[in-house]
Design a protein around this motif. Structure first.
Motif, short mmCIF file in Angstrom:
data_model
loop_
_atom_site.label_atom_id
_atom_site.label_comp_id
_atom_site.label_asym_id
_atom_site.label_seq_id
_atom_site.Cartn_x
_atom_site.Cartn_y
_atom_site.Cartn_z
N SER A 187 -5.84 9.69 -5.94
CA SER A 187 -5.81 8.23 -6.05
C SER A 187 -6.07 7.81 -7.50
O SER A 187 -5.52 6.81 -7.98
N SER B 144 -3.99 6.77 -1.94
CA SER B 144 -3.20 5.55 -1.80
C SER B 144 -3.44 4.60 -2.94
O SER B 144 -4.48 4.66 -3.61
N ASN C 137 0.84 -1.19 0.00
CA ASN C 137 0.00 0.00 0.00
C ASN C 137 0.88 1.25 0.00
O ASN C 137 1.58 1.53 0.97
N ARG D 8 1.49 5.13 0.09
CA ARG D 8 0.83 6.33 0.59
C ARG D 8 1.78 7.52 0.52
O ARG D 8 2.54 7.80 1.45
N THR E 76 0.64 6.65 8.89
CA THR E 76 0.15 7.47 7.77
C THR E 76 -0.94 8.45 8.20
O THR E 76 -1.05 9.53 7.63
N ILE F 185 -6.86 7.82 1.93
CA ILE F 185 -6.57 7.12 3.19
C ILE F 185 -7.54 7.50 4.30
O ILE F 185 -7.56 6.88 5.35
#
Ligand code: IPM
Ligand code: MG
Length: 354
Positions: free
Chosen positions: A295, A260, A103, A105, A245, A274
C-alpha cells in the motif's frame, strides 16, 4: 519532495503492520532525499476508547491537511456490533469526508506463494487483475432503518457517482490490457441498471478503444475462482467490490498480501491493506505486513508520482518473498514463519540492494 503523511494504525494488528509501512516509507525518503513527516492519529475502536468518537475531529483535520493517509485496520470483537457507534464508522466516515470514491485493489500471484492458495496452480498462472471498487456510495451510505422486527438499508447511486469511478477504472485499463469488466446485478437491481447504462455510455463516448463486458456479480464470483486470468480491470459498486476482493485475495494466497489505494479527484489518497484487524493474532507480532508495505508503494505512485520508488518497493517485497521471508499466513507447513518485523527487515534489506 516534501510531504505530510497521516498514519492511522487503528485496531488489532493495524498498528503492527503500519509500523513496517512507516519503516519502508522512511527508507525510501532517506534514499531519495525526500522530506516526509509522519504524524500518527487515532481512528476506529481505539479512538472510541480514548475520545468517544471513531473519527475524532483532530484525526479528520490532520487527514485533510495531509498529502496522504496510511491506515492499518479498524474494528474487533471488543466493540459491540449492535451499538450505535462502531469502529467501522470511523473508516467509512473518513473515506466519505475525503471523497475517496475509487478504491483500487490490485491482485497478483507470486509464483512462490501459489502453494498457499487452495486453488490449482494452473488456474493461477497469469493472474493480474485490479478491482476498482466504488467506495462512497451504495448500501454502505444509504439511509438505514431499524424497527423491532424489520430493518432496511437503502442503496442509492447517481449517474455521476457511477461515471467518475468508471472513468478511473477505464483510465487504468488503458494503461493495462484494455479490458474492462463492469460487475452489477442488472437483472434484479435498479441501481445496477443505471450502473450498466452509464458504464456503457462512458466507455462508448470516452474510451472506445477499450473492450467492455458486463458480468453479473454472481457469475463474476464464480469466474474469479474458475478463470481468474481472464480479468484485467473490474469495476463495481461498493458492496460487490468489498465481497469480490476478499474472494480474489484467495488467488494471491492470503488476504494479508493485498494492498489498496482509495482515491478521489485530487492527489491525496488513503492507503490501506484490504485485510481486517485480525484480533485473534493481534499483539503477537506475527501479522503479514506485505499488504501494508505494498500500500505504501501505491501511495508513492498515486499520491507522489514516484513511480520508480513504487516499483522498487514492489520489487523488494517480491524478493523478500523469493528469499523465503514468509509470514505465518503464507508459510508452508514445516517452515519457520517470519515475524512481522522480520518481514519488514527482509523488505528493507532488499530495498538496499536495488
Ligand atoms: C474493507 C473493509 C471495510 C469495508 C470495513 C472494515 C468497513 O471490509 O476495507 O474492505 O467494508 O469497506
Ligand atoms: Mg472488506
Amino acid at each position: 519532495m516534501r510531504a505530510l503523511i497521516a498514519v492511522l494504525g487503528g485496531d488489532g494488528i493495524g498498528p503492527e503492520v503500519v509500523a513496517q509501512g512507516m519503516r519502508v516509507l522512511q527508507a525510501v525518503a532517506a534514499r531519495g532525499g525526500h522530506k516526509i513527516e509522519l504524524q500518527e492519529a487515532l481512528l476506529g475502536g481505539v479512538a472510541m476508547d480514548r475520545t468517544g468518537s471513531p473519527l475524532p475531529a483532530d484525526t479528520l483535520s490532520l487527514c485533510r491537511s495531509a498529502d496522504a493517509v496510511l491506515l492499518g485496520a479498524v474494528g474487533g470483537p471488543k466493540w459491540d456490533p449492535h451499538a450505535p457507534v462502531r469502529p467501522e464508522q470511523g473508516l467509512l466516515g473518513l473515506r466519505k469526508e475525503l471523497e475517496l470514491y475509487a478504491n483500487l485493489r490490485p491482485v497478483g500471484v507470486h509464483p512462490r506463494l501459489m502453494q498457499a492458495s487452495p486453488l490449482k496452480t494452473e488456474l493461477l498462472q497469469d493472474v493480474d487483475l485490479v478491482v476498482v471498487r466504488e467506495l462512497t456510495g451504495g448500501l454502505y451510505f444509504g439511509e438505514k432503518r431499524r424497527e423491532a422486527d424489520c430493518a432496511s438499508d437503502i442503496c442509492v447511486y447517481t449517474a455521476e457517482e457511477v461515471r467518475r469511478v468508471v472513468r478511473v477504472a477505464a483510465r487504468l485499463a488503458r494503461q493495462r490490457r484494455r479490458r474492462l469488466t463492469s460487475v452489477d446485478k442488472a437483472n434484479v437491481l435498479e441501481t445496477s441498471r443505471l450502473w450498466r447504462e452509464v458504464t456503457t455510455q462512458v466507455v462508448r463516448d470516452e474510451f472506445p478503444d477499450l473492450q467492455l463486458e458486463h458480468v453479473l456479480v454472481d457469475s463474476c464470483a464464480m469466474l474469479l475462482v474458475q478463470r481468474p486470468a481472464r480479468f484485467d480491470v473490474i469495476v463495481t459498486e461498493n458492496l460487490f467490490g468489498d465481497i469480490l476482493t476478499d474472494e480474489a485475495s484467495v488467488l494471491a494466497g492470503s488476504i494479508g498480501l493485498l494492498p489498496s489505494a482509495s482515491l478521489g479527484a485530487g492527489k491525496r489518497g488513503l492507503y490501506e491493506p484490504i485485510h481486517g484487524s485480525a484480533p485473534d493474532i493481534a499483539g503477537r507480532g506475527i501479522a503479514n505486513p506485505y499488504g501494508t508495505i505494498l500500500s505504501v508503494a501505491l501511495m508513492l505512485r498515486h499520491s507522489f508520482g514516484l513511480e520508480a520508488e513504487a516499483r522498487a518497493v514492489e520489487r523488494a517485497v517480491r524478493s523478500a518473498i523469493d528469499r523465503g521471508a514468509l509470514p505465518a499466513d503464507v508459510a508452508a507447513g514445516g517452515r519457520r514463519a517470519v515475524t512481522t518485523a522480520e518481514a519488514g527487515d527482509a523488505v528493507l534489506a532488499a530495498l538496499q540492494e536495488t
